[in-house]
Design a protein around this motif. Structure first.
Motif, PDB file in Angstrom:
ATOM      1  N   GLU A 107     -80.096 -27.445   1.175  1.00 58.44           N
ATOM      2  CA  GLU A 107     -79.117 -26.402   0.821  1.00 58.44           C
ATOM      3  C   GLU A 107     -77.867 -27.049   0.213  1.00 58.44           C
ATOM      4  OE1 GLU A 107     -78.306 -24.252   4.428  1.00 58.44           O
ATOM      5  OE2 GLU A 107     -80.404 -23.693   4.670  1.00 58.44           O
ATOM      6  N   ILE A 125     -68.363 -19.454  -2.224  1.00 58.64           N
ATOM      7  CA  ILE A 125     -69.487 -18.832  -1.500  1.00 58.64           C
ATOM      8  C   ILE A 125     -70.269 -17.865  -2.399  1.00 58.64           C
ATOM      9  CG2 ILE A 125     -68.075 -16.985  -0.459  1.00 58.64           C
ATOM     10  CD1 ILE A 125     -69.826 -17.355   2.122  1.00 58.64           C
ATOM     11  N   MET A 180     -73.260 -19.258  -4.212  1.00 58.47           N
ATOM     12  CA  MET A 180     -74.372 -19.835  -3.442  1.00 58.47           C
ATOM     13  C   MET A 180     -75.623 -18.982  -3.584  1.00 58.47           C
ATOM     14  SD  MET A 180     -74.959 -22.412  -1.250  1.00 58.47           S
ATOM     15  CE  MET A 180     -76.536 -22.893  -0.547  1.00 58.47           C
ATOM     16  N   TYR A 199     -72.545 -22.622   2.610  1.00 57.50           N
ATOM     17  CA  TYR A 199     -72.245 -21.211   2.374  1.00 57.50           C
ATOM     18  C   TYR A 199     -73.346 -20.253   2.840  1.00 57.50           C
ATOM     19  CZ  TYR A 199     -68.520 -22.889  -0.808  1.00 57.50           C
ATOM     20  OH  TYR A 199     -67.408 -23.490  -1.368  1.00 57.50           O
ATOM     21  N   ALA A 200     -74.605 -20.639   2.649  1.00 59.69           N
ATOM     22  CA  ALA A 200     -75.687 -19.714   3.031  1.00 59.69           C
ATOM     23  C   ALA A 200     -75.653 -19.476   4.536  1.00 59.69           C
ATOM     24  CB  ALA A 200     -77.039 -20.282   2.606  1.00 59.69           C
ATOM     25  N   ARG A 201     -75.381 -20.542   5.281  1.00 53.57           N
ATOM     26  CA  ARG A 201     -75.321 -20.394   6.740  1.00 53.57           C
ATOM     27  C   ARG A 201     -74.057 -19.655   7.180  1.00 53.57           C
ATOM     28  NH1 ARG A 201     -78.780 -24.997   9.290  1.00 53.57           N
ATOM     29  NH2 ARG A 201     -80.171 -25.323   7.540  1.00 53.57           N
ATOM     30  N   ARG A 228     -72.706 -17.217   5.513  1.00 51.54           N
ATOM     31  CA  ARG A 228     -73.064 -15.806   5.322  1.00 51.54           C
ATOM     32  C   ARG A 228     -73.858 -15.279   6.527  1.00 51.54           C
ATOM     33  NH1 ARG A 228     -75.559 -16.406  -0.539  1.00 51.54           N
ATOM     34  NH2 ARG A 228     -73.674 -16.116  -1.775  1.00 51.54           N
TER      35      ARG A 228
END
Ligand code: FES
Ligand code: FES
Lengths: 746, 157
Positions: free
Chosen positions: A658, A694, A697, B142-144, B146
């Motif tokens: 990620e 963000i 992403m 960022y994904a986490r 969210r």
């Protein structure tokens, strides 16, 4: 973030350094004196010591190196809490969890009682293969997998021996389970109860390791040991070091690399409340700077702002990005060093051609924690607190500045807020600067620990960038996509030239860090010419190093050929791989299968993009979905197929992919460029050098190819294939390949 | 002397009134949980709450904080605040942190955001992205973030 070729060549390259600079083997300390010390320090007796100083001389087998001694890596407290020392810098990649998992696996520890901490520049914490202290090249797991297994197995054996003696039974009848030794009759003894006795047992030389099918921890998605501290503000970083009497130092750096001072007017700076002194200090690349030492950052900053400095930049080369590009274009047409060779005769006759030029700018690492280093000098030595990827080298550099022997410098490795290569600098630039400031302060009669802090502006403008590169390719191929000849030129500064890595990394005039990732695994008739101009801009490895540009060039050009010959980009790659690249094939196939590529219809306006790349011995493939919104490229989703052999902690691997994906994306978006005008860097902070936020992403799904082979690293390989996969999707939408970073549509 | 109310305690800070709150916290009061990332209101690492509103402490002088309540990460993730606790728990559950350096600021922004929602409201991804847009993370968590913010919102419903 060191280059791949390290794995073969590093030991030889560093031999002279090791001999010259490595701390002498730690003095042996008798067990009695250790216990006395331990008692004096308030430690409970009866622990298995975590101490880089080897345990009892009699119990120490001569055959074992410091990197193999359990006592340097393991502390078992009477309550059974196991603390594992990690010989690498934790800067986000999860190594402070993964190496303890590996040790705990063989120790049969109770994972809920396992903690971890950093090592130091003690010889025990050197890379067991390279013999130097090093976090880079994605090799922490790769090189320390067996080391940590053996450490755990040795300690387990010692605990078993201690229990056998306690119960007066044969050790072979005993088992271990989750932090306990279990006797045949069901009696148990906790590791904490056995630790002191185990410490007196000779360290076994040879130990048997578990069969992979018996792993209970390795391979399990495991939460990070630092997750709680890092989710509550309790985690200290280098910048949080607070020593009694400590002063903060900010240095005014020259506007052009290496420039010197004509005059300094520090009257206004000295008048600022909290400013202790103002000192002229040598800085990197022969330059000069002015250090302001103060109580705390703000006074130091006000002091620095109040300096009136007249810089003399006449003697230094002033780089200008526009001129530099013109120079690179010119160089690309000249003969240069040859890395690959092939017959270029078929080029002229080939029925189809692609002519391409790629431009990559300088990039700053900008770890979120600004660079810093705290120095305390004392009689007979010095201590450094720094989040360093090269603590042995940094300690040796500090010793040179401070006039000490390397073994008189202790480096306390600090948790680092990112690094991406910037905390592993062959010149030790900011560590040397901190030591110069501390030395000058002491000479001026200020006897206080000094914390050097680089503001974000210092960091963005301070050099050590991913080098700017120009690539040029002329490819001849037929209507089936068979490449007949590929003539390729790379122009870019060498990262290792002039450093102690030069001897091993530069072959026939080619820096391997500039060409890693070119051609392979595709069997292409490629001629590769390389130019390494010398410029007054310091350059450095940046997460995934050469693959930051070579993966982009290779994977977009392969896609171009597929598009030109109307072939599916996945099928075309699989055909090129043949059976030569089984891990590439497996990773790509997994990403394709999991993404629904070719099976699922995309939303209107979206396109698929594909890329696969090996770096640092791991392969990552991405299948992405992208679109264009208001003229801006948008990455919606990335599905990754990963081949890193045995996955030690799948949860960390996911996170690293990620993170690698986002850092790969960061190269594509507006603002991802460091440029120079008249020798000065034009960007100052995150307004000029922009990072993704963000909203940028994508959704990232990570899938790992199952494997039981010895693990390869995952700190970097998630990065390189992201940008080309994104570019390939956008090229499908616009019909035009992207060959400049950051991306410019239309 | 400037009087600062931080995490329910009153401190007299002997510093220039123009000193940013960030440096009073870190260098004078020893509260190093609040981080320095850019010093220019660009990254969010220094986020604290002032009377419940998220602010960039690197550009807010202590003179602006007089008579206001400052809340830092130290009092947000220590179990005393239900919203902060839910955010902390979600952060741990999702293993959000990598290097962890930006996370104090992320958690403060997330906590302020969730406190601003009507009770039980469930934010969309777009809501979360808008609320967290001021916080940079170089590690790419960022994904986490969210997922963790959405999870904390569910836990608080
Ligand atoms: S440090 Fe305040 S916003 Fe970056
Ligand atoms: S976790 Fe490293 S910057 Fe966010």
């Amino acid at each position: 973030m060191l280059p791949e070729a390290f794995s073969v060549e590093l030991p030889r390259a560093l031999q002279h350094l090791i001999e010259r600079d490595a701390p002498a083997p730690a003095t042996l300390m008798s067990r009695r004196s250790f216990l006395k010390l331990a008692g004096a320090g308030g430690l409970a007796l009866g622990v298995f010591p975590l101490n880089a100083i080897a345990q009892d001389g009699a119990a120490k087998p001569a055959a074992l190196k410091p990197t193999q001694q359990p006592s340097a890596f393991l502390h078992i407290a009477p309550d059974g809490v196991v603390t594992v020392a990690v010989n690498r810098l934790e800067f986000g990649q999860g190594i402070l969890t993964a190496l303890p998992m590996i040790l705990a696996e063989e120790l049969d520890a109770d994972w809920s009682k396992v903690r971890s901490r950093h090592g130091s520049n003690d010889p025990a914490y050197a890379d067991p293969l390279f013999g130097v202290h090093l976090t880079g090249g994605s090799n922490s797991i790769k090189n320390s997998f067996t080391q940590y297994r053996e450490l755990g197995a040795r300690a387990r054996q010692m605990l078993l021996s201690a229990a056998a003696a306690r119960w007066n039974v044969d050790a072979a009848t005993l088992q271990t389970r989750s932090g306990q030794v279990v006797a045949a009759d069901g009696r148990t003894l906790g590791y904490g109860e056995l630790a002191e006795a185990a410490m007196a047992v000779p360290v076994p030389d040879k130990v048997a390791l578990k069969d992979a099918k018996d792993f209970r921890l390795i391979g399990q998605p495991t939460s990070r040991l630092d997750a709680r501290a890092k989710s509550s503000g309790r985690q200290d970083f280098g910048l949080d070091v607070r020593l009694p009497g400590q002063l903060t130092a900010l240095v005014a750096h020259p506007p052009v690399f290496g420039a010197r001072l004509r005059s300094v007017d520090d009257g206004a700076a000295r008048a600022i409340k909290g400013v202790k002194t103002v000192l002229r200090v040598p800085v990197d690349r022969g330059g000069e700077g002015v250090a302001v030492l103060a109580d705390g950052y703000w006074a130091a900053k006000l002091g620095r702002d109040a300096l009136r400095l007249d810089w003399d930049t006449t003697a230094v080369d002033k780089v200008d990005s526009a001129r530099q590009l013109a120079q690179y274009r010119q160089l690309a047409g000249e003969p240069g060093a040859r890395h690959f060779d092939a017959d270029m005769a078929p080029l002229a006759k080939a029925p189809r051609h692609i002519d391409a030029e790629f431009v990559f700018p300088y990039l700053a690492h900008t770890p979120m924690e600004p660079l810093n280093c705290t120095v305390r000098m004392a009689a007979g030595g010095a201590e450094l607190w720094v989040g360093s990827q090269l603590p042995g080298l940094d300690g040796a550099a500090a010793a040179r500045v401070l006039g000490l022997k390397p073994e008189q410098v202790k480096v306390h490795v600090q948790m680092a807020g990112g690094g991406f290569g910037r905390r592993g600098v062959p010149s030790s630039d900011y560590v040397v600067e901190a030591c110069e400031v501390a030395k000058a302060a002491r000479a001026a009669g200020l006897d206080a620990p000094v914390q050097l802090v680089w503001s974000r502006e210092d960091d963005v403008r301070g050099g050590y960038y991913r080098p700017m590169h120009l690539h040029r390719a002329r490819i001849g191929f037929d209507s089936k996509g068979k490449v007949l000849a590929w003539d390729h030129v790379i122009v870019g500064q060498s990262i290792t030239a002039g450093t102690l890595f030069e001897g091993s990394m530069i072959k026939n005039g080619v820096d391997t860090t500039a060409v890693e990732g070119m051609r392979d695994p595709y069997a292409l008739p490629m001629r590769l010419t390389v130019h390494h101009p010398k410029l007054n801009v310091p350059v450095l490895w940046w997460r995934s190093v050469g693959s930051t540009h070579t993966a982009f060039v290779m994977e977009t050009l392969i896609d171009d050929i597929a598009r030109n010959t109307r072939q599916d980009p996945v099928a075309y790659r699989l055909q090129l791989f043949g059976d030569r690249a089984p891990r590439h094939r497996a990773a790509l196939q997994l990403a394709v299968d999991k993404s629904g590529y070719g099976k699922r219809a995309l939303a209107a306006g979206r396109a698929w993009g594909v890329a696969v790349h090996e770096s640092f011995e791991s392969v990552v493939a991405y299948v992405v979905e992208a679109s264009i919104r208001n003229g801006q490229p948008v990455l919606h989703r990335a599905t990754a197929g990963v081949h890193c052999n045995l996955a030690v902690n799948p949860r960390t691997i996911e996170a690293q992919v990620e993170g690698g994906a986002l850092m790969g994306l960061s190269m594509c978006l507006p603002g991802a460029a460091i440029t120079l005008k008249d020798g000065e860097v034009e960007q100052r902070n995150f307004d000029g050098f922009a990072l993704p936020r963000i909203g940028d992403m994508p959704e990232v799904a990570v899938h790992i190819v199952p494997s039981a082979d010895p693990p390869t690293g995952m700190g970097e390989p998630g990065l390189p294939p992201l940008a080309p996969a994104f570019a390939n999707a956008l090229a499908r939408l616009t019909g035009k390949p992207l060959r400049e970073m950051p991306f410019k549509l239309a | 002397m400037t009087t600062l109310q931080v995490n329910g305690r009153t401190h007299s800070v002997d510093a220039d009134p123009g000193t940013p709150i960030l440096w009073a916290l870190r260098d004078t009061l020893g509260l190093t949980g609040t981080k320095f990332g850019c010093g220019a209101a660009l990254c969010g690492a220094c986020t604290v709450l002032m009377d419940g509103q998220p602010i960039r402490s690197c550009v807010t002088p202590i003179s602006a904080a007089e008579g206001k309540r400052i809340t830092t990460i130290e009092a947000t993730a220590d179990g005393s605040d239900p919203v902060g606790s839910a955010v902390h728990a979600a952060w741990v559950k999702h293993d959000v942190a990598q290097c962890g350096y930006c996370q104090s600021g992320q958690i403060m922004s997330a906590t302020a955001f969730l406190k601003s929602l009507p009770r039980g409201a469930q934010p969309t991804v777009a809501d979360i992205d808008a609320a967290m847009a001021g916080n940079l993370c170089r590690c790419g968590t960022y994904a986490r973030i969210r997922a963790a913010v959405a999870d904390a919102a569910r836990a608080l419903a």
